[in-house]
Design a protein around this motif. Structure first.
Motif, mmCIF file in Angstrom:
data_model
loop_
_atom_site.group_PDB
_atom_site.id
_atom_site.type_symbol
_atom_site.label_atom_id
_atom_site.label_comp_id
_atom_site.label_asym_id
_atom_site.label_seq_id
_atom_site.Cartn_x
_atom_site.Cartn_y
_atom_site.Cartn_z
ATOM 1 N N VAL A 1 0.851 -1.186 0.000
ATOM 2 C CA VAL A 1 0.000 0.000 0.000
ATOM 3 C C VAL A 1 0.888 1.238 0.000
ATOM 4 O O VAL A 1 1.784 1.366 0.836
ATOM 5 C CB VAL A 1 -0.926 0.030 1.233
ATOM 6 N N GLY A 2 0.644 2.148 -0.938
ATOM 7 C CA GLY A 2 1.413 3.387 -0.982
ATOM 8 C C GLY A 2 2.390 3.423 -2.143
ATOM 9 O O GLY A 2 2.222 2.722 -3.152
ATOM 10 N N GLU A 3 3.400 4.253 -2.031
ATOM 11 C CA GLU A 3 4.384 4.445 -3.084
ATOM 12 C C GLU A 3 5.133 3.154 -3.367
ATOM 13 O O GLU A 3 5.519 2.420 -2.459
ATOM 14 C CB GLU A 3 5.387 5.535 -2.690
ATOM 15 N N ARG A 4 5.363 2.885 -4.663
ATOM 16 C CA ARG A 4 6.114 1.700 -5.054
ATOM 17 C C ARG A 4 7.615 1.969 -5.048
ATOM 18 O O ARG A 4 8.406 1.111 -4.658
ATOM 19 C CB ARG A 4 5.676 1.250 -6.446
ATOM 20 N N LEU A 5 8.031 3.157 -5.515
ATOM 21 C CA LEU A 5 9.448 3.468 -5.646
ATOM 22 C C LEU A 5 10.034 3.894 -4.309
ATOM 23 O O LEU A 5 9.448 4.687 -3.577
ATOM 24 C CB LEU A 5 9.653 4.571 -6.687
ATOM 25 N N LEU A 6 11.201 3.365 -4.006
ATOM 26 C CA LEU A 6 11.893 3.744 -2.781
ATOM 27 C C LEU A 6 12.695 5.025 -2.996
ATOM 28 O O LEU A 6 13.170 5.282 -4.102
ATOM 29 C CB LEU A 6 12.851 2.616 -2.354
ATOM 30 N N PRO A 7 12.858 5.838 -1.971
ATOM 31 C CA PRO A 7 13.675 7.055 -2.110
ATOM 32 C C PRO A 7 15.124 6.698 -2.412
ATOM 33 O O PRO A 7 15.685 5.777 -1.806
ATOM 34 C CB PRO A 7 13.523 7.736 -0.746
ATOM 35 N N LYS A 8 15.728 7.423 -3.361
ATOM 36 C CA LYS A 8 17.094 7.122 -3.780
ATOM 37 C C LYS A 8 18.071 8.252 -3.498
ATOM 38 O O LYS A 8 19.283 8.037 -3.528
ATOM 39 C CB LYS A 8 17.116 6.788 -5.266
ATOM 40 N N ALA A 9 17.566 9.433 -3.240
ATOM 41 C CA ALA A 9 18.443 10.570 -2.971
ATOM 42 C C ALA A 9 17.811 11.453 -1.902
ATOM 43 O O ALA A 9 16.590 11.436 -1.713
ATOM 44 C CB ALA A 9 18.681 11.375 -4.253
ATOM 45 N N ASP A 10 18.649 12.206 -1.223
ATOM 46 C CA ASP A 10 18.185 13.100 -0.152
ATOM 47 C C ASP A 10 17.308 12.341 0.852
ATOM 48 O O ASP A 10 16.202 12.771 1.202
ATOM 49 C CB ASP A 10 17.415 14.296 -0.730
ATOM 50 N N ILE A 11 17.801 11.201 1.286
ATOM 51 C CA ILE A 11 17.052 10.351 2.210
ATOM 52 C C ILE A 11 17.015 10.998 3.590
ATOM 53 O O ILE A 11 18.051 11.358 4.149
ATOM 54 C CB ILE A 11 17.683 8.953 2.288
ATOM 55 N N THR A 12 15.828 11.144 4.125
ATOM 56 C CA THR A 12 15.651 11.812 5.407
ATOM 57 C C THR A 12 15.522 10.784 6.543
ATOM 58 O O THR A 12 15.273 9.599 6.311
ATOM 59 C CB THR A 12 14.405 12.705 5.393
ATOM 60 N N LEU A 13 15.667 11.279 7.762
ATOM 61 C CA LEU A 13 15.515 10.421 8.930
ATOM 62 C C LEU A 13 14.090 9.902 9.041
ATOM 63 O O LEU A 13 13.854 8.751 9.436
ATOM 64 C CB LEU A 13 15.904 11.196 10.192
ATOM 65 N N CYS A 14 13.134 10.736 8.663
ATOM 66 C CA CYS A 14 11.725 10.324 8.717
ATOM 67 C C CYS A 14 11.460 9.175 7.752
ATOM 68 O O CYS A 14 10.721 8.240 8.079
ATOM 69 C CB CYS A 14 10.824 11.510 8.395
ATOM 70 N N GLN A 15 12.061 9.237 6.559
ATOM 71 C CA GLN A 15 11.876 8.154 5.597
ATOM 72 C C GLN A 15 12.447 6.841 6.129
ATOM 73 O O GLN A 15 11.853 5.776 5.945
ATOM 74 C CB GLN A 15 12.549 8.527 4.274
#
Length: 275
Positions: A17-31
């Motif tokens: 459920v939700g976004e399929r793509l994982l963050p690849k740049a500027d990864i935050t602590l919240c992510q």
């Protein structure tokens, strides 16, 4: 992107459920907190189901091991010996290698084709291994408690004419649980910790919908900093352990409610480092 939006997008990503793509740049602590917490859903899934079915099977194994009949006792003894005597990671590896050898087109049973390819997936195959492993350890705990039941309790049951199934259900089983519960609590905690080994096993995750350690490893690969993702995993598991201690402590108090306060067994949590 705000932290609330990140939670909305990735909070349930591990279950599709939700976004399929994982963050690849500027990864935050919240992510990192959100995605690792999302992956924890699978660890809880493995732990709860393996613990539930393992508890039921462990009771049967303990009874079989204490049986006077070798036809019931010997298989239980060998099952417990094999799963307690071999490392859990090796069990994962052997189970995966065995399950992938099954026919991919299924097995014919009375003219019907039963699909079995799902057994090689993490959500099923890894769960089976955890279930069998914890059943073996728990059975040994319950067997020891069964042997430790005071003879006076059994003699009192005989004096009142309580025998057979009634004696087991009303006297032996509750007493066994009361005696075994502190040790069984430690086994439950270790089981939830052992769910992290699923990441290292050969069982594949479905569409990157994996456990907490999978996302932690992903962030380490992207940020080259292991000192944030892995402590986050440890933080979540500490919270999970505290929850287990509270739940099992409440059950322990319930089991010992009839005893004076100075005779009630208290939980002594001693997590195992290795198995």
């Amino acid at each position: 992107m705000s932290c609330l939006q990140t939670i909305a997008d990735y909070g349930l990503r591990s279950v599709g459920v939700g976004e399929r793509l994982l963050p690849k740049a500027d990864i935050t602590l919240c992510q990192q907190f959100t995605l690792i917490g999302s992956g924890l859903i699978w660890n809880v899934y493995f732990g709860i189901l393996a613990l539930f079915f393992g508890f039921l099977f462990a009771n049967a194994l303990a009874l079989a091991k204490s049986s006077r009949y070798a036809i019931a006792r010997k298989p239980a003894e060998w099952f417990i010996f094999v799963f307690r005597g071999s490392p859990l990671f090796i069990q994962f590896f052997l189970a995966y290698e065995a399950l992938v050898l099954l026919p991919r087109n299924g097995i014919e049973i009375f003219g019907l084709t039963a699909q079995i390819s799902w057994l090689s997936k993490a959500w099923a195959g890894a769960l089976i291994v955890l279930f069998l492993n914890t059943a073996a350890y728990s059975a040994e705990i319950f067997y020891g408690a069964l042997r430790s039941i005071p003879k006076g309790d059994l003699e009192a049951a005989d004096a009142y004419g309580i025998s057979g199934w009634s004696r087991f259900a009303r006297i032996q089983w509750p007493t066994m649980l009361r005696l075994a519960w502190p040790s069984y609590t430690n086994e439950a905690i270790f089981l939830f910790h052992a769910t992290t080994l699923v990441f290292f096993s050969g069982f594949p995750a479905f569409r990157q919908e994996a456990d907490a350690l999978y996302y932690a490893s992903y962030f380490v690969d992207k940020t080259f900093n292991p000192f944030i993702p892995y402590p986050i995993v440890a933080f979540y598991f500490i919270l999970l352990t505290l929850t287990l201690i509270w739940v099992f402590g409440a059950v322990n108090r319930r089991l010992n409610r009839h005893l004076p306060s100075n005779e009630r067994s208290k939980l002594k949590v001693r997590p195992q480092i290795i198995r």
